[in-house]
Design an enzyme around this catalytic site. Sequence first.
Site, PDB file in Angstrom:
ATOM      1  N   HIS A   1      -3.471  -3.190  -0.311  1.00 35.62           N
ATOM      2  CA  HIS A   1      -3.091  -4.430  -0.851  1.00 35.62           C
ATOM      3  C   HIS A   1      -4.493  -4.879  -1.717  1.00 35.62           C
ATOM      4  CE1 HIS A   1      -0.489  -8.152  -1.018  1.00 35.62           C
ATOM      5  NE2 HIS A   1      -1.130  -8.148  -2.060  1.00 35.62           N
TER       6      HIS A   1
ATOM      7  N   GLU B   1       2.828  -5.684   6.192  1.00 30.65           N
ATOM      8  CA  GLU B   1       1.551  -5.659   6.273  1.00 30.65           C
ATOM      9  C   GLU B   1       0.955  -6.135   7.673  1.00 30.65           C
ATOM     10  OE1 GLU B   1       0.079  -6.816   2.637  1.00 30.65           O
ATOM     11  OE2 GLU B   1       1.392  -5.693   1.378  1.00 30.65           O
TER      12      GLU B   1
ATOM     13  N   ARG C   1       5.184  -6.839  -3.992  1.00 32.08           N
ATOM     14  CA  ARG C   1       5.235  -7.280  -2.670  1.00 32.08           C
ATOM     15  C   ARG C   1       6.122  -6.143  -2.053  1.00 32.08           C
ATOM     16  NH1 ARG C   1       1.505 -10.039  -3.523  1.00 32.08           N
ATOM     17  NH2 ARG C   1       1.568 -12.233  -2.946  1.00 32.08           N
TER      18      ARG C   1
HETATM   19  C1  DGY Z   1      -1.585 -11.873  -5.190  1.00 34.00           C
HETATM   20  O1  DGY Z   1      -2.379 -12.392  -5.818  1.00 34.00           O
HETATM   21  O2  DGY Z   1      -0.487 -12.282  -4.874  1.00 34.00           O
HETATM   22  C2  DGY Z   1      -2.044 -10.520  -5.004  1.00 34.00           C
HETATM   23  O3  DGY Z   1      -0.991 -10.110  -4.193  1.00 34.00           O
HETATM   24  C3  DGY Z   1      -3.324 -10.615  -4.005  1.00 34.00           C
HETATM   25  O4  DGY Z   1      -4.382 -10.921  -4.911  1.00 34.00           O
END
Ligand code: DGY
Length: 320
Positions: free
Chosen positions: A286, A268, A239
Site C-alpha cells: 500500500h 491489510e 482498495r
Molecule cells: C489514499 O490516500 O487513500 C491512499 O490509499 C494512501 O495514500
Amino acid sequence: MNWNVYVTRLIPQPGIDLLKKHCKTVDINPDDRVLTRAELLRNVKGRDAVLCLLTDRIDDEVFAAAGPQCRIFANYAVGFNNVDVEAAKRRKVRVSNTPGVLTDATADMAWALLFAASRRIVESDKFMRTGRWAGWGPMQFLGQDITGRTLGVIGVGRIGANFALKSAGFRMKVLYSDMASSLELESKLGARKVPLDELLRESDFISVHVPLMPETTHLISRKQFEMMKPTAVLINTSRGPVVDEKALVEALRAGRIAAAGLDVYEEEPKAAPGLLELDNVVACPHTASATIETRTKMALMAAENLIAALEGREPPNAVA
Ligand code: DGY
C-alpha cells in the site's frame, strides 16, 4: 491557539510543524505502528481535533470517546472508507481527506505495477539474485507487449483519468467503465466508455480506480475473472476489497488471467492464503502515494484542513 490535537501516527515533519505553529498541544503516537483500538479511544479523549490515518477505524464510538468539543478528524488519505461519515454528521464533527496531491503518485504506481507484472520484472530480479541465470535464452521470461494493446480503466475519477492519460505514449486503445462519461479521455485518447463486462472481455490490462463502497465491494470476483482474457493483467491501487482476493488467487493459479499487480489487499496487512507464493503477482505494501513529495503534501493538506476547522473556517477538503 489553546488547541489540543492528537496525531495517530508520525507523518512528514512539515505537517507536524504546521500543526505546532497553530496549536498549543500536538501529541503524536510515539510508536511507528497502528494504535490498538483501546489506545485510539484513550488518546482521542478530550482533543479539539485529531489527524488520523486510513488504518484507523473512525466510527461513532471514537467520536463519542473524543467528546463533543472535538471539531474535526482530518484523514491523511484521499480514501475515507475508514471513517463513518454519517456518524460524524450526526455528531457534527467535520471530516476531511487529501484529494489531488496524490493523484500522480498513485497513477504512476499503477503504471509501475503494470510494467512489473507484464514484463515479469520481480520474477526476473529474483532469478538474477539467486544466481540461476546461465545466459541469454530465447524463451526466458516471456511477458506481454504493452505498446498498442488495449487498456481497460475501471473508474475515471481523478486517479483513473490521470492513469489513462499517461497511456498516450504507448499508443493504446483505451476503454473505460464509469457512471459518468469523460469527455477529456474521449477527446484526448479516443477512449470509449463501455459496460464493465465488455471492458473485462476486451482489455489486455485492467486497472481498478474506484472508491470502496458497498456497490464496489468484490466488483471483480470469480464471474469477472472468467470474462477476462487468459493473457489479462489486473492492477489494483484502489482498495483491496474491490477485488475478491480468494477468487484472484484461484484465477492466477488456474491461469485464467496472466498476472496481477497489487498495492492493496482485502485485510491489510494480510494477503489471502497463497497470494504471495505466486510468481505472477507483484505485491507492494500500500505504497502508491509513498513519495517524499506526495506524503509531505498530504501532511500539509491534512494539517490545513484540521486548522481550518479549529479556526471556525470551512476545511478546504471537507467530506462531512
Ligand atoms: C489514499 O490516500 O487513500 C491512499 O490509499 C494512501 O495514500
